[in-house]
Write an enzyme that holds these catalytic residues in place. Sequence first.
Site, PDB file in Angstrom:
ATOM      1  N   ALA A   1      -8.068   2.791   8.960  1.00 12.54           N
ATOM      2  CA  ALA A   1      -8.062   2.274  10.325  1.00 12.54           C
ATOM      3  C   ALA A   1      -8.552   3.392  11.228  1.00 12.54           C
ATOM      4  O   ALA A   1      -7.947   4.471  11.281  1.00 12.54           O
ATOM      5  CB  ALA A   1      -6.662   1.833  10.734  1.00 12.54           C
TER       6      ALA A   1
ATOM      7  N   ILE B   1      -5.246   6.290   6.647  1.00 13.85           N
ATOM      8  CA  ILE B   1      -5.652   5.758   5.346  1.00 13.85           C
ATOM      9  C   ILE B   1      -4.405   5.402   4.550  1.00 13.85           C
ATOM     10  O   ILE B   1      -3.451   6.176   4.491  1.00 13.85           O
ATOM     11  CB  ILE B   1      -6.503   6.779   4.563  1.00 13.85           C
ATOM     12  CG1 ILE B   1      -7.844   7.011   5.261  1.00 13.85           C
ATOM     13  CG2 ILE B   1      -6.727   6.322   3.114  1.00 13.85           C
ATOM     14  CD1 ILE B   1      -8.697   8.093   4.635  1.00 13.85           C
TER      15      ILE B   1
ATOM     16  N   CYS C   1       3.059   6.821  10.657  1.00 15.55           N
ATOM     17  CA  CYS C   1       2.788   7.544   9.409  1.00 15.55           C
ATOM     18  C   CYS C   1       3.892   8.528   9.069  1.00 15.55           C
ATOM     19  O   CYS C   1       3.701   9.434   8.250  1.00 15.55           O
ATOM     20  CB  CYS C   1       1.440   8.256   9.468  1.00 15.55           C
ATOM     21  SG  CYS C   1       0.062   7.152   9.826  1.00 15.55           S
TER      22      CYS C   1
ATOM     23  N   THR D   1       2.464   1.968  10.251  1.00 12.85           N
ATOM     24  CA  THR D   1       1.383   2.215  11.184  1.00 12.85           C
ATOM     25  C   THR D   1       1.178   0.970  12.033  1.00 12.85           C
ATOM     26  O   THR D   1       1.833  -0.061  11.836  1.00 12.85           O
ATOM     27  CB  THR D   1       0.081   2.604  10.456  1.00 12.85           C
ATOM     28  OG1 THR D   1      -0.855   3.125  11.409  1.00 12.85           O
ATOM     29  CG2 THR D   1      -0.541   1.413   9.733  1.00 12.85           C
ATOM     30  N   TRP D   2       0.269   1.085  12.971  1.00 11.89           N
ATOM     31  CA  TRP D   2      -0.059  -0.028  13.868  1.00 11.89           C
ATOM     32  C   TRP D   2      -1.530  -0.367  13.720  1.00 11.89           C
ATOM     33  O   TRP D   2      -2.375   0.515  13.540  1.00 11.89           O
ATOM     34  CB  TRP D   2       0.218   0.366  15.317  1.00 11.89           C
ATOM     35  CG  TRP D   2      -0.281  -0.628  16.332  1.00 11.89           C
ATOM     36  CD1 TRP D   2       0.349  -1.763  16.752  1.00 11.89           C
ATOM     37  CD2 TRP D   2      -1.509  -0.566  17.062  1.00 11.89           C
ATOM     38  NE1 TRP D   2      -0.411  -2.423  17.685  1.00 11.89           N
ATOM     39  CE2 TRP D   2      -1.575  -1.704  17.895  1.00 11.89           C
ATOM     40  CE3 TRP D   2      -2.582   0.320  17.069  1.00 11.89           C
ATOM     41  CZ2 TRP D   2      -2.646  -1.970  18.733  1.00 11.89           C
ATOM     42  CZ3 TRP D   2      -3.659   0.065  17.906  1.00 11.89           C
ATOM     43  CH2 TRP D   2      -3.682  -1.062  18.738  1.00 11.89           C
ATOM     44  N   HIS D   3      -1.832  -1.668  13.770  1.00  9.27           N
ATOM     45  CA  HIS D   3      -3.209  -2.144  13.881  1.00  9.27           C
ATOM     46  C   HIS D   3      -3.299  -3.031  15.114  1.00  9.27           C
ATOM     47  O   HIS D   3      -2.339  -3.738  15.452  1.00  9.27           O
ATOM     48  CB  HIS D   3      -3.625  -2.960  12.656  1.00  9.27           C
ATOM     49  CG  HIS D   3      -3.583  -2.198  11.376  1.00  9.27           C
ATOM     50  ND1 HIS D   3      -4.208  -0.991  11.211  1.00  9.27           N
ATOM     51  CD2 HIS D   3      -2.981  -2.478  10.190  1.00  9.27           C
ATOM     52  CE1 HIS D   3      -4.016  -0.559   9.982  1.00  9.27           C
ATOM     53  NE2 HIS D   3      -3.260  -1.439   9.354  1.00  9.27           N
TER      54      HIS D   3
ATOM     55  N   ARG E   1       0.838  -1.195   0.000  1.00  4.77           N
ATOM     56  CA  ARG E   1       0.000   0.000   0.000  1.00  4.77           C
ATOM     57  C   ARG E   1       0.873   1.244   0.000  1.00  4.77           C
ATOM     58  O   ARG E   1       2.084   1.193   0.230  1.00  4.77           O
ATOM     59  CB  ARG E   1      -0.906   0.020   1.232  1.00  4.77           C
ATOM     60  CG  ARG E   1      -0.156   0.022   2.545  1.00  4.77           C
ATOM     61  CD  ARG E   1      -1.028   0.386   3.729  1.00  4.77           C
ATOM     62  NE  ARG E   1      -0.341   0.170   4.997  1.00  4.77           N
ATOM     63  CZ  ARG E   1       0.537   1.005   5.528  1.00  4.77           C
ATOM     64  NH1 ARG E   1       0.870   2.117   4.887  1.00  4.77           N
ATOM     65  NH2 ARG E   1       1.105   0.736   6.690  1.00  4.77           N
ATOM     66  N   GLY E   2       0.240   2.390  -0.215  1.00  6.47           N
ATOM     67  CA  GLY E   2       0.922   3.652  -0.054  1.00  6.47           C
ATOM     68  C   GLY E   2       1.108   3.977   1.416  1.00  6.47           C
ATOM     69  O   GLY E   2       0.637   3.269   2.296  1.00  6.47           O
TER      70      GLY E   2
END
Length: 221
Positions: free
Chosen positions: A158, A144, A174, A76-78, A71-72
């Site tokens: 997210a 995003i 980010c 990040t974290w999920h 992805r672009g």
Amino acid sequence: MVDYVVTGLSANSVPYSTALEMQRAVHADVASGRAPDTVLLLEHPSVYTAGKRTEDHERPSDGTPVIDVDRGGKITWHGPGQLVGYPIVRLADPIDVVAYVRRLEGMLIHVLAEFGIPGQRVEGRSGVWLVDANRQAGDKIAAIGIRVADGVTMHGFALNCSNSFDAYRSIIACGIFDAGVTSISRELGREVTPEDVVPLIEKHFLTHLAPSLASETVVAA
């Protein structure tokens, strides 16, 4: 027509690698016309993912594993308490990726407004932010990152609902040094879970995204 699929929330959260394979399968079906536009909604167990623009110094310094994805965006974290949405939708021609991202942001802003939270865009930065006199650089509440292949999107957004923030301390989320993060629950002072937010995503998604979607363009014509 958009098919909303809740693939796993809370104790049934979906490992990132499993969700990625699911995305790829649905993407192939949407791209070939075998399936309608689809939005996968889920939670992940704790995981770091790095987009194509992630720099080495933004990664965890303690050796925590990171999954590199196509992805672009940056790292990040999920994790638990965060609602992740993967819209797998065909974009109308001519494809305008920036317009699609802006519409995702608009959809999330309207979802937040349902809770009385004034989400907004910040020029030069993707996602949804809360900005006021006490946080002029902004706190990010939704991230995003997308990819478009064969005219069909992957990855997505997210939205921080009831997650903790400890995991963010190990990365430069980010790639942004001068801003913080927040969640719906933190802003309201009460717990709002991803499960609580799912119906609002379903309510607002098509209203805001329709102008970017090929299927809606055909219907409107």
